[in-house]
Design an enzyme around this catalytic site. Structure first.
Site, PDB file in Angstrom:
ATOM      1  N   CYS A  49       0.826  -1.208   0.000  1.00 52.27           N
ATOM      2  CA  CYS A  49       0.000   0.000   0.000  1.00 52.27           C
ATOM      3  C   CYS A  49       0.860   1.258   0.000  1.00 52.27           C
ATOM      4  CB  CYS A  49      -0.924   0.014   1.212  1.00 52.27           C
ATOM      5  SG  CYS A  49      -2.052  -1.390   1.303  1.00 52.27           S
ATOM      6  N   ARG A 126      -7.794  -4.136  -3.213  1.00 53.67           N
ATOM      7  CA  ARG A 126      -7.249  -3.030  -4.005  1.00 53.67           C
ATOM      8  C   ARG A 126      -8.196  -2.730  -5.166  1.00 53.67           C
ATOM      9  NH1 ARG A 126      -2.404  -2.668  -1.683  1.00 53.67           N
ATOM     10  NH2 ARG A 126      -1.508  -4.620  -0.922  1.00 53.67           N
TER      11      ARG A 126
END
Length: 213
Positions: A49, A126
């Site tokens: 991330c 995601r």
């Protein structure tokens, strides 16, 4: 609080939201008149991330130039987001200049179908959503938790969609700015014949014609 997992649909209004972010409260209505890329990540203080958010920030000027705002999201607290932003600045020297939604109640994540129980019950996968200036969901892309996104593709896709909207055309595989575009198929036989004979288009056959912009 129980939430309902949504199933957003392309070319339909994007789910409305009113959420706390690192830049104050944000609603979908705040982005009217602009493109918006809303993207989720599983958790703060995680390596994949971190690379993605640095990647989005590195292309922010390009998104700005295309009238597009960035908005992150994870099921973490407002304080966690702030601490992570400061950590990224300290450890990587990067200022994350776009807001991040603190979605502890999973309301936004659920409305956008970001929660996939097969991946995790309390983390957003995601997911990336492109919302146009009229609030219409135009594209969505999902990645597994283990693999980061390629931000260059999102820049390319946004530019392609904007080009298609402005010129009523389509774009071929891996289209880049300056490449030829695909024109809609001719509506009649006469139009197809005229098009192929005009010299304005490059036609492989009646249904496959391209042109320069």
């Amino acid at each position: 609080m129980e939430t309902t997992i949504g199933f957003p649909q392309l070319n339909a209004p994007a789910p409305a939201f009113d959420a706390e972010t690192t830049h104050g409260r944000k609603t979908l209505e705040d982005y009217k008149g602009k493109w918006l890329i809303l993207f989720s990540h599983p958790a703060d203080f995680t390596p994949v991330c971190t690379t993605e958010f640095i990647g989005f920030q590195s292309r922010k000027a390009e998104f700005d130039a295309m009238n597009c705002e960035l908005l992150g999201l994870s099921i973490d607290s407002h304080h966690s987001h702030n601490a992570w932003i400061l950590n990224v600045k300290e450890k990587f020297g990067v200022d994350l200049e776009f807001p991040i939604i603190a979605d502890l109640n999973m309301k936004v994540a659920s409305a956008y179908g970001m929660i996939h129980p097969g991946a995790a019950d309390t983390s957003a996968v995601r997911a990336t959503f492109f919302i146009d200036p009229n609030g219409i969901l135009r594209a969505m892309v999902y990645y597994p938790m283990s693999n980061g996104r390629q931000i260059d593709e999102f820049v390319r896709l946004l530019e392609a969609m904007q080009t298609s909207d402005a010129n009523k055309c389509a774009t071929p595989e891996n289209w880049r700015k300056g490449d030829r575009v695909i024109v809609p198929p001719a509506a009649t036989v006469e139009e197809a014949k005229a098009r192929m004979a005009s010299g304005e288009y490059e036609c492989k056959d009646f249904y496959f014609c391209t042109k320069e912009l």
